[in-house]
Design a protein around this motif. Structure first.
Motif, short mmCIF file in Angstrom:
data_model
loop_
_atom_site.label_atom_id
_atom_site.label_comp_id
_atom_site.label_asym_id
_atom_site.label_seq_id
_atom_site.Cartn_x
_atom_site.Cartn_y
_atom_site.Cartn_z
N LYS A 1 -38.06 5.96 6.15
CA LYS A 1 -38.99 4.85 5.91
C LYS A 1 -39.82 4.52 7.15
CE LYS A 1 -36.02 2.56 2.48
NZ LYS A 1 -34.86 3.47 2.38
N TYR A 2 -40.81 3.70 6.90
CA TYR A 2 -41.56 3.03 7.97
C TYR A 2 -41.79 1.61 7.45
CZ TYR A 2 -45.50 4.04 4.86
OH TYR A 2 -46.32 4.12 3.75
N SER A 3 -42.20 0.71 8.35
CA SER A 3 -42.25 -0.70 7.97
C SER A 3 -43.20 -0.96 6.80
CB SER A 3 -42.69 -1.55 9.17
OG SER A 3 -42.54 -2.92 8.86
N SER A 4 -42.69 -1.70 5.84
CA SER A 4 -43.45 -2.02 4.62
C SER A 4 -44.81 -2.64 4.92
CB SER A 4 -42.63 -3.00 3.78
OG SER A 4 -42.21 -4.10 4.59
N ILE A 5 -44.89 -3.34 6.04
CA ILE A 5 -46.09 -4.12 6.34
C ILE A 5 -47.35 -3.26 6.39
CG2 ILE A 5 -45.85 -3.95 8.86
CD1 ILE A 5 -46.97 -7.12 6.97
N GLN B 1 -37.28 5.20 12.20
CA GLN B 1 -38.11 4.34 11.37
C GLN B 1 -39.01 3.47 12.22
OE1 GLN B 1 -34.77 3.91 8.12
NE2 GLN B 1 -35.84 2.03 8.55
N HIS B 2 -38.47 3.04 13.33
CA HIS B 2 -39.27 2.22 14.23
C HIS B 2 -40.45 3.05 14.76
CE1 HIS B 2 -38.85 -1.26 17.34
NE2 HIS B 2 -40.09 -1.05 17.01
N ALA B 3 -40.14 4.29 15.15
CA ALA B 3 -41.20 5.19 15.66
C ALA B 3 -42.23 5.48 14.57
CB ALA B 3 -40.58 6.49 16.15
N HIS B 4 -41.74 5.79 13.36
CA HIS B 4 -42.66 6.04 12.23
C HIS B 4 -43.57 4.81 12.02
CE1 HIS B 4 -40.30 9.56 11.50
NE2 HIS B 4 -39.43 9.07 10.62
N SER B 5 -42.97 3.63 12.12
CA SER B 5 -43.76 2.40 11.89
C SER B 5 -44.88 2.27 12.92
CB SER B 5 -42.84 1.17 11.98
OG SER B 5 -41.78 1.28 11.06
N GLU B 6 -44.58 2.62 14.15
CA GLU B 6 -45.60 2.52 15.21
C GLU B 6 -46.75 3.48 14.92
OE1 GLU B 6 -45.49 0.34 17.55
OE2 GLU B 6 -43.41 -0.18 17.96
N1 3HC Z 1 -39.86 -1.90 5.75
C1 3HC Z 1 -39.30 -0.73 5.39
N2 3HC Z 1 -37.97 -0.56 5.21
C2 3HC Z 1 -37.19 -1.64 5.43
C3 3HC Z 1 -37.70 -2.88 5.83
C4 3HC Z 1 -39.11 -2.98 5.99
N3 3HC Z 1 -39.68 -4.12 6.33
N4 3HC Z 1 -36.66 -3.73 5.97
C5 3HC Z 1 -35.54 -3.04 5.66
N5 3HC Z 1 -35.87 -1.79 5.32
C6 3HC Z 1 -34.94 -0.76 4.84
C7 3HC Z 1 -33.93 -0.37 5.88
O1 3HC Z 1 -34.44 0.66 6.70
C8 3HC Z 1 -32.78 0.10 4.99
O2 3HC Z 1 -33.11 1.36 4.45
P1 3HC Z 1 -32.38 2.69 4.95
O3 3HC Z 1 -30.91 2.41 4.96
O4 3HC Z 1 -32.82 3.76 4.00
O5 3HC Z 1 -32.90 2.92 6.35
C9 3HC Z 1 -32.83 -0.86 3.83
O6 3HC Z 1 -34.19 -1.33 3.78
C10 3HC Z 1 -31.85 -2.01 3.95
O7 3HC Z 1 -32.26 -2.85 5.03
P2 3HC Z 1 -31.21 -3.29 6.16
O8 3HC Z 1 -31.57 -4.64 6.60
O9 3HC Z 1 -29.81 -3.03 5.70
O10 3HC Z 1 -31.56 -2.20 7.27
P3 3HC Z 1 -31.56 -2.36 8.87
O11 3HC Z 1 -30.24 -2.86 9.34
O12 3HC Z 1 -32.05 -1.08 9.41
O13 3HC Z 1 -32.62 -3.53 9.18
C11 3HC Z 1 -34.82 -3.64 10.19
C12 3HC Z 1 -34.01 -3.31 8.92
C13 3HC Z 1 -34.66 -5.14 10.49
C14 3HC Z 1 -36.27 -3.29 9.96
C15 3HC Z 1 -34.22 -2.82 11.34
O14 3HC Z 1 -34.24 -1.46 10.98
C16 3HC Z 1 -34.98 -2.98 12.66
O15 3HC Z 1 -34.85 -3.99 13.32
N6 3HC Z 1 -35.74 -1.94 13.03
C17 3HC Z 1 -36.40 -1.94 14.34
C18 3HC Z 1 -37.69 -2.70 14.34
C19 3HC Z 1 -38.71 -2.08 13.41
O16 3HC Z 1 -38.54 -1.05 12.86
N7 3HC Z 1 -39.81 -2.77 13.24
C20 3HC Z 1 -40.83 -2.26 12.33
C21 3HC Z 1 -42.09 -2.78 12.72
S1 3HC Z 1 -42.75 -1.82 14.06
C22 3HC Z 1 -44.11 -2.68 14.34
O17 3HC Z 1 -44.22 -3.74 13.83
C23 3HC Z 1 -45.16 -2.12 15.22
C24 3HC Z 1 -45.89 -3.23 15.91
O18 3HC Z 1 -46.70 -2.66 16.89
C25 3HC Z 1 -46.76 -3.99 14.97
#
Ligand code: 3HC
Length: 311
Positions: free
Chosen positions: A105-109, A39-44
């Protein structure tokens, strides 16, 4: 009966050491790591789209060069992270299909539109700022390849955050119209940025186990609070107002009190009903199809090389 592998895994976590790809690990740990890293990779990779749309419209050559570098960085972050997922036995092509088919998923933002060039600055300041808040603790995540990828990613994210803030500082010293454009972008991106940290801890099915496995070092709400505390003084220095009437310093807690994001909106966006979800996935699907010939050619070349090496 606890085997040697499980004992070693438990000891590694107790000693705050790192689990490496060849170590024994619970199936659930592997699944969780693949889920989070993917998911982190997809978000990037998806995250390249919102700002990428402004590369051809950047107001100066300098802004265009900065934005090009940032978007290229995001691609690199995605590649590091897909490589980290592959050390757990995941297949990059399969992960991409899961993304495109909505099974990951990927980040909602990244499902919000970038309406003006100020959005590029606000994404750098708030979105990359939130990413830094979330990713710095992940440098101490228990899975080695993920933690190591975070170290380099965090260094590049701090450049992303600074360039965004500097862009906004420039606009805020401009015309009243430019200042209003910045404030409008802040109003649109503030709450979605708070949603990046995930649902409230009470609604997070994964946090408890991820904390026990030291994948996560802080809960969603802890990191969200850290981000608000860090950002309020920056907003004051910038001269913008954060769109939250409940925002106030609480001397007793030593933190800012703040309002609750619209979790119904969060759930809608996660379910695919955000302003830009369909466009983001359609773009990714098209890019995957357009790149198929490159992957096929690379695979054919690699097969030819290994046949030649084997003869
Ligand atoms: N967007 C999409 N899905 C989200 C989310 C968000 N903002 N927040 C939570 N979710 C999802 C989770 O993936 C989980 O779904 P799943 O079980 O089907 O995977 C569900 O909602 C419940 O959330 P939880 O808090 O229980 O899930 P996590 O323990 O995985 O916590 C997280 C969510 C804090 C986003 C964690 O996965 C995390 O820290 N991930 C790594 C960081 C990351 O992915 N960041 C995204 C941004 S990357 C970015 O910003 C690029 C930069 O260059 C701008």
């Amino acid at each position: 009966m606890t085997g040697d592998g499980e004992r070693a895994f438990t000891q590694t976590l107790e000693r705050d050491q790192r689990v490496e790809p060849r170590d024994w690990m619970p199936d659930g740990y592997r699944r969780t790591m693949i889920r989070q890293i993917a998911q982190h990779a997809h978000s990037e990779i998806i995250g390249m789209q919102p700002e990428g749309e402004w590369i051809t419209r950047a107001p100066t050559l300098r802004r265009k060069a900065i934005l090009l570098a940032k978007v290229q960085d995001e691609a690199g972050h995605g590649l590091y992270l897909y490589s980290a997922a592959e050390t757990l036995g995941a297949d990059r092509g399969d992960l991409t299909r899961r993304l495109i088919e909505g099974r990951q998923k990927y980040s909602s933002i990244f499902n919000y539109p970038t309406l003006t060039f100020a959005d590029v600055g606000v994404i750098g300041w708030l979105v990359d700022g939130a990413a830094i808040c979330n990713q710095v603790p992940l440098c101490r995540s228990s899975f080695g390849p993920y933690a190591r990828a975070m170290i380099r990613i965090c260094k590049e994210e701090s450049f992303h955050q600074r360039q965004g803030y500097e862009l906004l500082m420039t606009m805020m010293t401009g015309t009243p119209a430019q200042r209003e454009t910045v404030q409008d972008a802040v109003n649109r991106w503030w709450w979605p940025s708070l949603m990046m940290f995930g649902p409230p801890d009470a609604d997070s099915p994964n946090t408890a186990q991820s904390m026990a496995w030291k994948i996560k070092r802080h809960t969603n709400d802890e990191l969200r609070q850290r981000f608000v505390d860090m950002t309020v003084p920056q907003a004051q220095a910038l001269g913008v107002t954060l769109p939250d009437g409940e925002l106030a310093w609480n001397a007793e807690r030593g933190h800012y009190d703040f309002g609750a994001p619209d979790w119904a909106e969060f759930k809608r966006v996660l379910a695919g009903d955000g302003p830009m979800n369909a466009r983001r996935i359609a773009h990714r699907r098209r890019a995957d199809a357009d790149g198929a010939w490159v992957r096929e050619a690379a695979a054919a070349h690699a097969a030819k090389q290994s046949r030649a090496a084997g003869q």
